[in-house]
Design an enzyme around this catalytic site. Structure first.
Site, short mmCIF file in Angstrom:
data_model
loop_
_atom_site.label_atom_id
_atom_site.label_comp_id
_atom_site.label_asym_id
_atom_site.label_seq_id
_atom_site.Cartn_x
_atom_site.Cartn_y
_atom_site.Cartn_z
N ASP A 1 -12.23 36.87 46.92
CA ASP A 1 -11.00 37.35 46.29
C ASP A 1 -10.01 37.90 47.33
O ASP A 1 -8.89 37.44 47.44
CB ASP A 1 -11.29 38.39 45.20
CG ASP A 1 -12.17 39.56 45.68
OD1 ASP A 1 -12.62 39.55 46.85
OD2 ASP A 1 -12.42 40.48 44.88
N ASP B 1 -10.26 42.42 53.44
CA ASP B 1 -9.62 43.68 53.86
C ASP B 1 -10.04 43.95 55.31
O ASP B 1 -9.45 43.43 56.24
CB ASP B 1 -10.05 44.77 52.88
CG ASP B 1 -9.34 46.10 53.06
OD1 ASP B 1 -8.37 46.14 53.82
OD2 ASP B 1 -9.75 47.09 52.43
N LYS C 1 -5.46 40.52 53.27
CA LYS C 1 -4.77 41.83 53.40
C LYS C 1 -4.95 42.31 54.83
O LYS C 1 -6.05 42.60 55.27
CB LYS C 1 -5.37 42.81 52.38
CG LYS C 1 -4.64 44.13 52.34
CD LYS C 1 -4.99 44.94 51.11
CE LYS C 1 -6.36 45.57 51.19
NZ LYS C 1 -6.62 46.44 50.03
P1 IMP Z 1 -13.86 44.09 53.52
O1 IMP Z 1 -13.06 42.89 53.94
O2 IMP Z 1 -15.22 44.14 54.13
O3 IMP Z 1 -13.09 45.36 53.70
O4 IMP Z 1 -14.17 44.01 51.99
C1 IMP Z 1 -13.48 43.21 51.11
C2 IMP Z 1 -13.98 43.56 49.73
O5 IMP Z 1 -13.50 44.86 49.38
C3 IMP Z 1 -13.42 42.59 48.71
O6 IMP Z 1 -14.32 41.57 48.43
C4 IMP Z 1 -13.20 43.48 47.52
O7 IMP Z 1 -14.38 43.56 46.77
C5 IMP Z 1 -12.94 44.85 48.12
N1 IMP Z 1 -11.47 45.09 48.22
C6 IMP Z 1 -10.75 45.21 49.36
N2 IMP Z 1 -9.44 45.43 49.10
C7 IMP Z 1 -9.35 45.44 47.75
C8 IMP Z 1 -8.23 45.60 46.85
O8 IMP Z 1 -7.06 45.78 47.23
N3 IMP Z 1 -8.53 45.55 45.53
C9 IMP Z 1 -9.80 45.35 45.05
N4 IMP Z 1 -10.85 45.18 45.86
C10 IMP Z 1 -10.64 45.23 47.20
MG MG Z 2 -15.30 41.18 46.71
#
Ligand code: IMP
Ligand code: MG
Length: 178
Positions: A98, A101, A129
């Site tokens: 989805d 981040d 993002k």
């Molecule tokens: P990261 O890239 O390890 O920080 O984690 C990404 C995960 O964090 C995604 O799969 C989402 O589950 C969650 N996540 C990060 N940003 C958002 C957001 O803006 N809304 C909802 N979930 C988010």
């Molecule tokens: Mg996720």
């Protein structure tokens, strides 16, 4: 003190972009036996729309990853609570996520899947993002790029709320300043 939501992507914008991604992915994987691996729970709606928009027969599987810590920040530790069930060895695999981040979730999953020797391993994410990226993961197909903000809807949740909204919204903290 109730947080507000601001519309960021309408259902039409999302639908159009999903069709474009599906067309591009279908061209790139023509004649291949593609397995799409969705990351639960956030990718379930994107995955459903993307898979149905494909011009190829594809198979689907899912993984569920947990990163410790609730709320709007990831803690950095990731573990698998549900692994793929189909064999990925020797198959082209496309991970469907989805939102990326920090990148820690995907970085961990890529390492895990790569150890099972797929023929190829690529990523399709709906939203890239940028602001908090810690690990540069190779994103092969990206729906939308945003700089920052906490987004909900179209599978994305905030504490399990708002996942089923058909549009994508940004949470705007009440009282301004955020
Ligand atoms: P990261 O890239 O390890 O920080 O984690 C990404 C995960 O964090 C995604 O799969 C989402 O589950 C969650 N996540 C990060 N940003 C958002 C957001 O803006 N809304 C909802 N979930 C988010
Ligand atoms: Mg996720």
């Amino acid at each position: 003190m109730v947080d507000q939501k601001k519309l960021l992507l309408s259902r039409e914008e999302i639908a159009r972009r999903v069709q474009e991604l599906a067309a591009q992915i279908s061209r790139d994987y023509a004649g291949q036996d593609l397995l799409m691996v969705g990351i639960l729970k956030g990718a379930f709606i994107f995955m459903a729309d993307l898979a149905r928009a494909m011009d190829l027969p594809v198979e689907v599987d899912f993984v569920r990853l947990m990163s410790y810590g609730a709320g709007t920040k990831t803690s950095g530790e990731v573990h698998i609570t549900k692994d793929v069930e189909l064999s990925i060895k020797g198959r082209p695999v496309l991970v469907v996520e989805d939102i990326v981040d920090a990148g820690l979730t995907l970085d961990f999953l890529l390492g895990h899947l790569a150890s099972h020797q797929p023929a190829s391993l690529k990523i399709c994410c709906l939203i890239d993002k940028r602001e908090r990226r810690q690990v540069e993961v190779p994103l092969d197909y990206v729906g939308f790029t945003v700089e920052k903000g906490f987004l909900v809807g179209y599978g994305l949740d905030c504490g399990e709320k708002f996942r089923t909204l058909p549009e994508i919204y940004e949470i705007v903290e009440a009282g301004g300043g955020g």
